[in-house]
Scaffold this active site. Sequence first.
Site, PDB file in Angstrom:
ATOM      1  N   VAL A 127      39.600 -23.666  44.690  1.00 20.46           N
ATOM      2  CA  VAL A 127      38.559 -22.759  44.885  1.00 20.46           C
ATOM      3  C   VAL A 127      38.482 -21.766  46.440  1.00 20.46           C
ATOM      4  O   VAL A 127      38.337 -20.993  46.219  1.00 20.46           O
ATOM      5  CB  VAL A 127      37.343 -24.489  45.388  1.00 20.46           C
ATOM      6  CG1 VAL A 127      35.480 -24.030  45.352  1.00 20.46           C
ATOM      7  CG2 VAL A 127      37.495 -25.353  44.583  1.00 20.46           C
ATOM      8  N   CYS A 128      38.861 -22.224  47.273  1.00 18.84           N
ATOM      9  CA  CYS A 128      39.177 -21.341  48.330  1.00 18.84           C
ATOM     10  C   CYS A 128      40.062 -20.300  47.921  1.00 18.84           C
ATOM     11  O   CYS A 128      40.088 -19.236  48.660  1.00 18.84           O
ATOM     12  CB  CYS A 128      39.842 -21.909  49.259  1.00 18.84           C
ATOM     13  SG  CYS A 128      39.532 -23.234  50.151  1.00 18.84           S
ATOM     14  N   THR A 129      41.045 -19.978  47.050  1.00 15.78           N
ATOM     15  CA  THR A 129      41.742 -18.516  46.541  1.00 15.78           C
ATOM     16  C   THR A 129      40.278 -18.219  46.190  1.00 15.78           C
ATOM     17  O   THR A 129      40.578 -16.972  46.276  1.00 15.78           O
ATOM     18  CB  THR A 129      42.531 -19.651  45.754  1.00 15.78           C
ATOM     19  OG1 THR A 129      44.219 -19.885  46.417  1.00 15.78           O
ATOM     20  CG2 THR A 129      43.825 -17.953  44.821  1.00 15.78           C
TER      21      THR A 129
END
Length: 154
Positions: free
Chosen positions: A43-45
Site C-alpha cells: 500500500v505504501c508503494t
Amino acid sequence: MINVGQKAPPFTLVDTELKMRSLDEFKGKKVVLSFFVAASSPVCTKEMCTFRDEWDQISKLGAQVIGISNDGPFANKAFAESQHLNFPVLGDYKSQTIRDYDILMPDLLHVKGYDAAKRSVFIVDEGGTIVYKWVSDNPLIEPNYQEIMNFLKK
C-alpha cells in the site's frame, strides 16, 4: 493532537543520501507531508508512486511532497530508487516526528515494539501552518488523492 490551524511541528530528519533535511528548507512552498507505514510494503508503494506520478501537477501548484516513515535511510533509499521516487523520502527511525504529529501506531501487525506511522497526510502552507490533515487508523486505507489535489488548487 496536531490540528488544522496550528503551526507544523518542526523536524530535521535524514534523507536517502544521509543528508539532514528540515521542514524549514521548504518555507515559502506548500508542503505535502505524507507519512507512510513501511518502505516497500504494497500500500505504501502504491501511495508513494501515486505522488510520484502526480509530481508535475503538484509542483505546478507550488507544492513539495515529502515522504516520511520510521524506516532507516538505507531501506528508504532502496525503496526510493526501486520506485523512482522524485521527492525526498525521510527516515524518522526514532519516531520522534511521528510522535510530534501524534500519529504513532504502536505494535504494527501485533508485533510488540514494532511502531510505525499511521498513514497520514498533512499539508503545510507557505508560512508553516497546517491547513489540511488526514489520518487513518487503518494502514490499508489510502488517502483521497483527488481531495489533496483539489485542496492544493485552492
